[in-house]
Write an enzyme that holds these catalytic residues in place. Structure first.
Site, PDB file in Angstrom:
ATOM      1  N   TYR A   1       8.453   3.531  13.374  1.00 38.42           N
ATOM      2  CA  TYR A   1       9.820   3.964  13.102  1.00 38.42           C
ATOM      3  C   TYR A   1      10.000   5.431  13.460  1.00 38.42           C
ATOM      4  CZ  TYR A   1      14.336   4.691  11.011  1.00 38.42           C
ATOM      5  OH  TYR A   1      15.667   4.988  10.849  1.00 38.42           O
TER       6      TYR A   1
ATOM      7  N   GLN B   1      17.110  -1.485   7.551  1.00 38.31           N
ATOM      8  CA  GLN B   1      17.220  -2.710   8.352  1.00 38.31           C
ATOM      9  C   GLN B   1      16.165  -2.771   9.452  1.00 38.31           C
ATOM     10  OE1 GLN B   1      19.581  -0.429   7.889  1.00 38.31           O
ATOM     11  NE2 GLN B   1      20.790  -0.006   9.736  1.00 38.31           N
TER      12      GLN B   1
ATOM     13  N   ASN C   1      14.269   8.321   5.850  1.00 40.53           N
ATOM     14  CA  ASN C   1      14.945   8.777   4.636  1.00 40.53           C
ATOM     15  C   ASN C   1      14.535   7.918   3.436  1.00 40.53           C
ATOM     16  OD1 ASN C   1      16.401   6.374   4.861  1.00 40.53           O
ATOM     17  ND2 ASN C   1      18.210   7.350   5.733  1.00 40.53           N
TER      18      ASN C   1
ATOM     19  N   THR D   1      10.352  16.554   3.540  1.00 48.63           N
ATOM     20  CA  THR D   1       9.279  17.379   4.077  1.00 48.63           C
ATOM     21  C   THR D   1       9.034  18.607   3.210  1.00 48.63           C
ATOM     22  OG1 THR D   1       8.417  18.359   6.111  1.00 48.63           O
ATOM     23  CG2 THR D   1      10.746  18.749   5.608  1.00 48.63           C
TER      24      THR D   1
ATOM     25  N   GLN E   1      11.064  25.053   7.872  1.00 40.08           N
ATOM     26  CA  GLN E   1      10.913  23.771   7.189  1.00 40.08           C
ATOM     27  C   GLN E   1      12.212  23.355   6.519  1.00 40.08           C
ATOM     28  OE1 GLN E   1       8.086  22.754   8.060  1.00 40.08           O
ATOM     29  NE2 GLN E   1       8.120  20.721   7.153  1.00 40.08           N
TER      30      GLN E   1
ATOM     31  N   HIS F   1      14.890  21.068   8.324  1.00 38.79           N
ATOM     32  CA  HIS F   1      14.806  19.616   8.469  1.00 38.79           C
ATOM     33  C   HIS F   1      15.879  18.874   7.683  1.00 38.79           C
ATOM     34  CE1 HIS F   1      11.182  18.716  10.788  1.00 38.79           C
ATOM     35  NE2 HIS F   1      10.599  19.742  10.208  1.00 38.79           N
TER      36      HIS F   1
ATOM     37  N   GLU G   1       2.526  18.681   1.822  1.00 37.58           N
ATOM     38  CA  GLU G   1       2.463  18.018   3.131  1.00 37.58           C
ATOM     39  C   GLU G   1       1.888  18.993   4.159  1.00 37.58           C
ATOM     40  OE1 GLU G   1       5.560  15.907   6.301  1.00 37.58           O
ATOM     41  OE2 GLU G   1       6.304  17.311   4.783  1.00 37.58           O
ATOM     42  N   HIS G   2       2.453  20.197   4.222  1.00 40.80           N
ATOM     43  CA  HIS G   2       1.964  21.265   5.099  1.00 40.80           C
ATOM     44  C   HIS G   2       1.597  22.461   4.234  1.00 40.80           C
ATOM     45  CE1 HIS G   2       5.262  19.119   7.283  1.00 40.80           C
ATOM     46  NE2 HIS G   2       4.365  19.075   8.257  1.00 40.80           N
TER      47      HIS G   2
ATOM     48  N   ASP H   1       3.766  20.526  14.308  1.00 38.28           N
ATOM     49  CA  ASP H   1       4.862  19.570  14.523  1.00 38.28           C
ATOM     50  C   ASP H   1       4.881  19.051  15.952  1.00 38.28           C
ATOM     51  OD1 ASP H   1       5.812  19.667  11.953  1.00 38.28           O
ATOM     52  OD2 ASP H   1       7.350  21.171  12.362  1.00 38.28           O
TER      53      ASP H   1
ATOM     54  N   GLU I   1     -22.376 -13.742 -15.081  1.00 34.56           N
ATOM     55  CA  GLU I   1     -20.910 -13.758 -15.023  1.00 34.56           C
ATOM     56  C   GLU I   1     -20.332 -15.131 -15.354  1.00 34.56           C
ATOM     57  OE1 GLU I   1     -19.680 -12.150 -11.250  1.00 34.56           O
ATOM     58  OE2 GLU I   1     -20.216 -10.106 -11.834  1.00 34.56           O
TER      59      GLU I   1
ATOM     60  N   HIS J   1     -21.677 -20.361  -8.193  1.00 34.84           N
ATOM     61  CA  HIS J   1     -22.019 -19.315  -7.221  1.00 34.84           C
ATOM     62  C   HIS J   1     -23.524 -19.340  -6.936  1.00 34.84           C
ATOM     63  CE1 HIS J   1     -18.011 -17.818  -7.903  1.00 34.84           C
ATOM     64  NE2 HIS J   1     -18.199 -16.750  -7.136  1.00 34.84           N
TER      65      HIS J   1
END
Length: 453
Positions: free
Chosen positions: A129, A197, A232, A255, A277, A280, A346-347, A380, A434, A439
């Protein structure tokens, strides 16, 4: 512009630190209510639902969902030569770094005649995506596609929202720079669909009734095994809803950048990175952690000045004045490290004296940028690293996208009769412990060993 959290003189636990630090309000659970009917609609009505949802959310109804080959080629022809060269450098460096991430099969001889091999096998098909809202992200095409290709994924498709501003032969398709990046990478299966979607389309597959029949049959977008790529809150919610039917890389949130800096840092550099940053998204987080009140004051002045002058000033100011952004004052670098490890950015930039040594003590971050000349924007685009990274503190347990994201480890067990006989009684003993006697019998049926009860 930036709020201040003063942690000097405190001794907080990890839990208390996490509660005290700036963080975006991001409610994926609430978004599930909006996403659930969308996912169900795509599962039931396929292409027709995707077309209607594109018209509803993106303001344009694609002529075709799958982008034709000639449109991809045309987008590449129209690409600015400088942008093309920059993308080629980004691809080249990403391939160089990710090629070293390839795993090799390992065979361990446990006993004479008994081996366990770990095979690394790529997923069969992935859906990648690429967002297309406030900004255009051809770099995300690179970051998703390169590791998948190097992992050996045999079938991959890209989805990105159709753009209402496209005209002529590109009308109703994703941004031409996205299409050009796909063409550069040899990706020929690209769909004009975005948001929740798109994730639903990848998870359930659909008959593409907008395409020309092939041998009298309607072409189909086959379901994928894994969906990766940022988006998003609705994309994150769709991933959460469909996880299990598909694998996902993460539920990416807004971000983030955290900068750990001391008195020697250049305030203009720090301010420029915080503003970059914030560019974004209005929910983007920009956090400075420092033991220098002088640096904090200088960065505040520079941030205010830069935020007012930058192109996306309104978006930047919203992000910088939000509860997710601010300055955190600490007693010293040790305290600063405790803060950034609790935050799990994240960064994370380290701009301190002996920054490599400080960076080596970082345990929780999606990616660490060391020293004055390693800004986040380098990662990036062209450092060679991947920019699809964990957000919202998830760096304490998750990694960024890599070749490993597209591989599965499969254990292959091969014992001969002697090797099974040698260990068989231990298997039987544990099975009895067990209360799973069958088994043990699965072993003794082969070895003829007596089961001690």
């Amino acid at each position: 512009m930036l709020s201040t959290t003063d942690l000097r003189g405190t001794d907080l636990s990890v839990t208390e630190l996490r509660a005290a630090l700036p963080r975006a309000e991001y409610d994926v659970e609430a978004a599930l209510h909006a996403v659930t009917p969308i996912v169900a609609d795509v599962a039931e009505r396929g292409a027709e639902a995707l077309l209607e949802l594109a018209e509803r959310f993106d303001g344009v109804r694609p002529q075709r969902l799958r982008v034709p080959a000639e449109v991809m080629q045309r987008a590449l022809e129209l690409l600015d030569p400088d942008v093309r060269r920059a993308l080629e450098v980004s691809i080249e460096r990403a391939r160089l770094v990710h090629a070293d991430q390839v795993r090799t099969d390992t065979t361990t001889q446990v006993s004479p005649g008994g081996t366990v091999t770990e095979r690394w096998v790529p997923v069969d098909r992935v859906g990648l995506y690429v967002p297309g809202g406030l900004a255009v992200y051809p770099s995300s095409v690179v970051m998703n596609v390169v590791p998948a290709q190097i992992a050996g994924v045999s079938s991959l498709a890209v989805a990105s929202p159709p753009q209402r501003d496209n005209a002529g032969e590109l009308a109703g398709y994703p941004h031409p720079t996205i299409l050009a990046a796909c063409a550069l990478l040899g990706v020929d299966e690209v769909y004009a669909t975005g948001g929740a979607q798109a994730v639903a389309a990848f998870a359930h597959g659909f008959d593409d009734t907008t395409a020309e029949p092939v041998d009298g049959r309607v072409p189909r977008c086959e379901p994928v095994s894994l969906v990766t790529g940022p988006g998003n809150v609705y994309v994150a919610a769709a991933k959460r809803l469909l996880k299990g039917l598909i694998g996902i890389d993460s539920e990416a949130g807004p971000t983030e950048i955290a900068v750990l800096a001391d008195a020697g840092a250049d305030p203009e550099h720090v301010a420029a990175d915080l503003v970059s940053q914030a560019e974004h998204d209005p929910l983007a987080a920009s956090v400075l952690v420092t033991d220098s009140t002088e640096l904090a004051a200088a960065v505040e002045e520079a941030v205010t000045r830069r935020a007012l002058a930058t192109k996306h000033s309104e978006r930047v100011q919203t992000a910088l004045t939000g509860p997710q952004s601010g300055v955190v004052l600490v007693d010293d670098l040790d305290a600063g490290l405790a803060v950034v490890n609790a935050y799990g950015a994240e960064h994370l930039e380290i701009i301190t004296a002996d920054s490599p040594a400080v960076a080596a003590r970082v345990r929780n971050a999606g990616a660490v940028f060391v020293g004055t000349y390693s800004p986040v924007s380098l990662g990036d685009y062209a450092a060679g690293s991947n920019h699809v990274l964990p957000t919202g503190g998830c760096a304490c347990h998750s990694s960024g996208l890599s070749v490993q994201s597209f591989l599965r480890g499969i254990h292959v067990i091969h014992y001969d009769e002697q090797a099974l006989t040698e260990v068989g009684q231990h298997v039987v003993t544990l099975a009895e412990a067990e209360d799973l006697p069958a088994h043990g019998e699965a072993v003794t049926a082969r070895t003829g060993q007596t089961v001690a009860r």
